[in-house]
Design an enzyme around this catalytic site. Sequence first.
Site, PDB file in Angstrom:
ATOM      1  N   GLU A 302       0.990  -1.099  -0.079  1.00 19.93           N
ATOM      2  CA  GLU A 302       0.033  -0.109  -0.010  1.00 19.93           C
ATOM      3  C   GLU A 302       0.939   1.345  -0.072  1.00 19.93           C
ATOM      4  O   GLU A 302       0.608   2.077  -0.716  1.00 19.93           O
ATOM      5  CB  GLU A 302      -0.993   0.124   1.154  1.00 19.93           C
ATOM      6  CG  GLU A 302      -2.021  -0.964   1.387  1.00 19.93           C
ATOM      7  CD  GLU A 302      -2.764  -1.480  -0.086  1.00 19.93           C
ATOM      8  OE1 GLU A 302      -3.118  -0.042  -0.751  1.00 19.93           O
ATOM      9  OE2 GLU A 302      -3.187  -2.422  -0.430  1.00 19.93           O
ATOM     10  N   HIS A 305       1.924   2.571  -3.345  1.00 25.90           N
ATOM     11  CA  HIS A 305       0.696   3.103  -4.329  1.00 25.90           C
ATOM     12  C   HIS A 305       0.662   4.609  -4.153  1.00 25.90           C
ATOM     13  O   HIS A 305       0.347   5.341  -5.161  1.00 25.90           O
ATOM     14  CB  HIS A 305      -0.622   2.635  -3.812  1.00 25.90           C
ATOM     15  CG  HIS A 305      -0.926   1.240  -4.348  1.00 25.90           C
ATOM     16  ND1 HIS A 305      -0.728   0.894  -5.696  1.00 25.90           N
ATOM     17  CD2 HIS A 305      -1.710   0.188  -3.956  1.00 25.90           C
ATOM     18  CE1 HIS A 305      -1.274  -0.252  -5.976  1.00 25.90           C
ATOM     19  NE2 HIS A 305      -1.876  -0.673  -4.882  1.00 25.90           N
TER      20      HIS A 305
END
Length: 351
Positions: A302, A305
Amino acid sequence: MNWNQKASVAIIAFAACSAAQAGNRGITASVAAEKATLGKADNVTVRLTLTNTSAQPQLILKWHTAFGEIEESLFEITRDGVKVPYLGAHYKRGAPTAGDYYLLQPGASHTVKVELSDMYDMSITGQYTVSYSARSGNLFGTSERSVGEVKSGAASIWIDGRLPRGTQSDALAKAAQPPAPAAAGLAFNKCTTSQQATVTQAISAATSMASGADAYMGGNLGARYVKWFGSVDAGRVNTVKAHFVAIKDAFQTKPITVDCGCKKTYYAYVYPTQPYTIYVCKAFWTAPLTGTDSKGGTLVHEMSHFNATAGTDDWVYGQSGAASLAISDPAKAIDNADSHEYFSENTPGLN
């Protein structure tokens, strides 16, 4: 049987199709605007139609269609020729299974109405084009070893927006600004006391993984790099190095918030333009702390990202898909969040 019924036998048969069946498998897409001209108070709505023009039933991955809740960037949008960024979420999922596909029968079409203005900032006056673009490994079946793609032509829409032509949108202006200076630290939202303790351990594991990945990239590259990012190319290597410098720095020096309120079955998600808040979901809590598809690895996935770190996409999910992507398309592998996660987890260990 209608277009979206699950047919296990058909799915198993199509999962065995060879990678030689490349392209769009006979699935075509078209996008039509509800209105060609929109005012300040109008929602931006288009109709997306997917059609199976082949003589065989075809599968397509649910999360790369707009037939349910949209959870990926499925559209390419420009304003006066300039790309309009996606403002929605990027998710970490497990590798797709048979139940993650729609079955589209020969000659069948399905049309869905899609409202776009909550996922793409279209508040500025201008001439917009909107096209559908689904690109993913396993797009047409779980055994695919290359990235499949379905694209449409572009619909044109004039929008008399809330903001004048040539200005920057509020959302993008905010996204372009770094977060206000703050000391490194970990904050929680909607997390119980026990969840906070688990997340704290996971952040420590993720920080260790990111630091190890960064250190590896500063040495001699071997099987570990090739496994997840493909052949050694100076330009791609420099990109991966920069990614892990930024990911490590984010874990070590940035104020991170973890939100535990997600009830979806996925691992986690983030909004790429909103560092450094990570939303963890159901699969996160049952994952191991370290190792393959771990809590620590999920947080690395994550963190990659965010546009402020590596700005990665989700081309494929799962170790098998990521390893295949490194061979077939290294340029996409270095842009794939799971590839960064598996490189960082390094399970099983490679030198």
